[in-house]
Write a protein that holds these residues in place. Structure first.
Motif, PDB file in Angstrom:
ATOM      1  N   SER A  85      65.007  37.737 -24.539  1.00  0.00           N
ATOM      2  CA  SER A  85      64.954  39.162 -24.857  1.00  0.00           C
ATOM      3  C   SER A  85      63.529  39.589 -25.196  1.00  0.00           C
ATOM      4  N   GLU A  86      62.831  38.761 -25.964  1.00  0.00           N
ATOM      5  CA  GLU A  86      61.456  39.074 -26.327  1.00  0.00           C
ATOM      6  C   GLU A  86      60.554  39.102 -25.096  1.00  0.00           C
ATOM      7  N   ILE A  91      57.501  42.193 -21.006  1.00  0.00           N
ATOM      8  CA  ILE A  91      57.114  42.634 -19.659  1.00  0.00           C
ATOM      9  C   ILE A  91      56.944  44.155 -19.630  1.00  0.00           C
ATOM     10  N   ILE A  92      57.904  44.843 -20.225  1.00  0.00           N
ATOM     11  CA  ILE A  92      57.844  46.312 -20.220  1.00  0.00           C
ATOM     12  C   ILE A  92      56.598  46.802 -20.952  1.00  0.00           C
ATOM     13  N   GLN A  93      56.322  46.216 -22.107  1.00  0.00           N
ATOM     14  CA  GLN A  93      55.221  46.686 -22.938  1.00  0.00           C
ATOM     15  C   GLN A  93      53.850  46.219 -22.448  1.00  0.00           C
ATOM     16  N   ALA A 115      57.345  39.858 -10.935  1.00  0.00           N
ATOM     17  CA  ALA A 115      57.549  38.423 -10.685  1.00  0.00           C
ATOM     18  C   ALA A 115      58.138  37.745 -11.916  1.00  0.00           C
ATOM     19  N   GLN A 116      57.651  38.117 -13.089  1.00  0.00           N
ATOM     20  CA  GLN A 116      58.191  37.560 -14.328  1.00  0.00           C
ATOM     21  C   GLN A 116      59.647  37.975 -14.515  1.00  0.00           C
ATOM     22  N   HIS A 271      45.745  36.077 -16.381  1.00  0.00           N
ATOM     23  CA  HIS A 271      45.991  34.749 -16.933  1.00  0.00           C
ATOM     24  C   HIS A 271      46.501  34.854 -18.374  1.00  0.00           C
ATOM     25  N   SER A 272      45.895  35.735 -19.154  1.00  0.00           N
ATOM     26  CA  SER A 272      46.330  35.914 -20.542  1.00  0.00           C
ATOM     27  C   SER A 272      47.762  36.424 -20.594  1.00  0.00           C
ATOM     28  N   ASN A 273      48.085  37.356 -19.704  1.00  0.00           N
ATOM     29  CA  ASN A 273      49.432  37.911 -19.647  1.00  0.00           C
ATOM     30  C   ASN A 273      50.441  36.835 -19.270  1.00  0.00           C
ATOM     31  N   LEU A 274      50.111  36.034 -18.285  1.00  0.00           N
ATOM     32  CA  LEU A 274      51.003  34.965 -17.833  1.00  0.00           C
ATOM     33  C   LEU A 274      51.213  33.929 -18.928  1.00  0.00           C
ATOM     34  N   GLU A 275      50.156  33.577 -19.615  1.00  0.00           N
ATOM     35  CA  GLU A 275      50.258  32.589 -20.686  1.00  0.00           C
ATOM     36  C   GLU A 275      51.136  33.103 -21.828  1.00  0.00           C
ATOM     37  N   ALA A 276      51.030  34.394 -22.138  1.00  0.00           N
ATOM     38  CA  ALA A 276      51.867  34.975 -23.187  1.00  0.00           C
ATOM     39  C   ALA A 276      53.338  34.925 -22.780  1.00  0.00           C
ATOM     40  N   PHE A 277      53.617  35.209 -21.528  1.00  0.00           N
ATOM     41  CA  PHE A 277      54.989  35.137 -21.012  1.00  0.00           C
ATOM     42  C   PHE A 277      55.522  33.710 -21.121  1.00  0.00           C
TER      43      PHE A 277
END
Length: 284
Positions: A85-86, A91-93, A115-116, A271-277
Motif C-alpha cells: 500500500s505504501e 508511485i502516485i506521489q 512500470a512499478q 535511480h533514486s526513485n527506483l531505489e525508494a520503490f
C-alpha cells in the motif's frame, strides 16, 4: 475537478434518473435522494447546506483524486501488506502527481511509475484486481499529463475527470461544474453569498431549476465529460519501461536500470526513485 486540500470536500450534484423516474430531479451531495417526488423538484439536503468548496476554490496544486479513484484504490489495497500500500501511494506521489516542472523528467517519472505499478499488479494481485489496478493507475498517470505550471507561482495544476459519488447513477451531473460552464456570473454570486453569509441557497435552488429545464446544457456537459475521458485514455502511450521483467524484484530493478543506460538525460533522479520503490517493498 481539483479541490484545495485544506478545505473539507463536499460536492453539490444534480442528476436525473430517466430509466426508473423520468420526471424526477433531485439535488444531492453524496447519495441518491431518499424521498420520492410526484413532480419535477429540487431538494437541497442538509449536507449540501455546507455547500461545495468546489464553488469556492477551483484548483489546487495538491491532488486527492476523484471519488471513483479513491474508492478503487481503497478497495484494491485494503487487504494488501502495508509495504505494498505504501509503495502504491508512493508511485502516485513520487511519479505521477509531483512537483517536478521539467517536462522530460516528468514524462520519465510517469513511465517508470507505470512500470512499478505493473510490478505490483503482477506480484500482489489476482487477474481481475490487477486489471482494475492498472486501469486506475493509468488514469492517474493520464491526469498527471494534464499538469500545467503557473508561471507566477511555479505551482503545477491538474485537470481531473468529472466526479460523481460512488454508487451514483451513470447519468449523474455535477451542479457546480454546470454552473461554472454555463453561468459563471452566477457562480461568482454564489461564492460571494457563501463568503458573506448571504442567501446562497436561493441562488443554488434557482440554478438547479434552470438546469432541469435545459436538456441542451446537460447534453453538452455529458459530451464534454466523455470527450475528456477519451482524451485522458489516449494520453498514456507506450513508455520506455514497458514490458520490463516483473518476475521478481531483483530482475525488475536490474531490467529498469539497464534501460536507463541508454536514456539521453541524467538519470540520477530515476535511480533514486527506483531505489525508494525497492526499499519500500522490502520492508517487513
Amino acid at each position: 475537478m481539483n479541490v484545495n486540500g485544506n478545505a473539507p470536500h463536499t460536492i453539490m450534484n444534480l442528476y436525473t434518473s430517466r430509466k426508473s423516474h423520468p420526471d424526477r430531479l433531485a439535488l444531492v451531495t453524496d447519495a441518491p435522494p431518499v424521498r420520492p417526488h410526484d413532480k419535477d423538484s429540487v431538494e437541497i439536503s442538509p449536507g449540501a447546506r455546507q455547500l461545495a468548496d468546489s464553488a469556492i476554490v477551483h484548483h489546487s496544486a495538491v491532488y486527492f483524486g476523484t471519488a471513483q479513484i479513491h474508492d478503487s484504490l481503497k478497495q484494491l489495497l485494503q487487504d494488501q501488506p502495508a509495504q505494498v500500500s505504501e509503495a502504491a501511494y508512493g508511485i502516485i506521489q513520487s511519479n505521477f502527481i509531483t512537483n517536478e516542472t521539467d517536462t522530460d523528467k516528468r514524462a520519465a517519472l510517469v513511465e517508470l511509475g507505470l512500470a512499478q505499478a505493473q510490478f505490483i499488479a503482477d506480484n500482489y494481485m489476482d487477474k481481475d484486481a490487477a486489471a482494475q489496478w492498472m486501469d486506475t493507475m493509468r488514469l492517474i498517470a493520464a491526469i498527471s499529463n494534464t499538469g500545467t505550471v503557473d508561471p507566477d507561482t511555479n505551482v503545477i495544476r491538474y485537470d481531473t475527470p468529472a466526479q460523481r459519488p460512488v454508487g451514483a447513477p451513470d447519468d449523474y451531473v455535477d451542479l457546480g461544474e454546470m454552473m461554472r460552464r454555463f453561468e459563471p456570473d452566477t457562480m461568482t454570486q454564489l461564492q460571494e453569498a457563501i463568503a458573506t453569509g448571504g442567501d446562497w441557497g436561493s441562488i443554488l435552488d434557482t440554478f438547479a431549476r434552470k438546469v432541469a429545464a435545459r436538456e441542451d446544457w446537460v447534453t453538452e456537459y455529458r459530451q464534454a465529460a466523455a470527450d475528456q475521458m477519451k482524451e485522458l485514455q489516449r494520453s498514456t502511450g507506450p513508455g520506455r519501461f514497458d514490458r520490463t521483467s516483473t518476475s521478481d524484484l531483483t530482475s525488475f530493478v536490474r531490467d529498469v536500470q539497464a534501460r536507463m543506460t541508454g536514456m539521453e538525460m541524467d538519470t540520477g533522479f530515476l535511480h533514486s526513485n527506483l531505489e525508494a520503490f525497492m526499499r519500500t517493498l522490502q520492508r517487513q
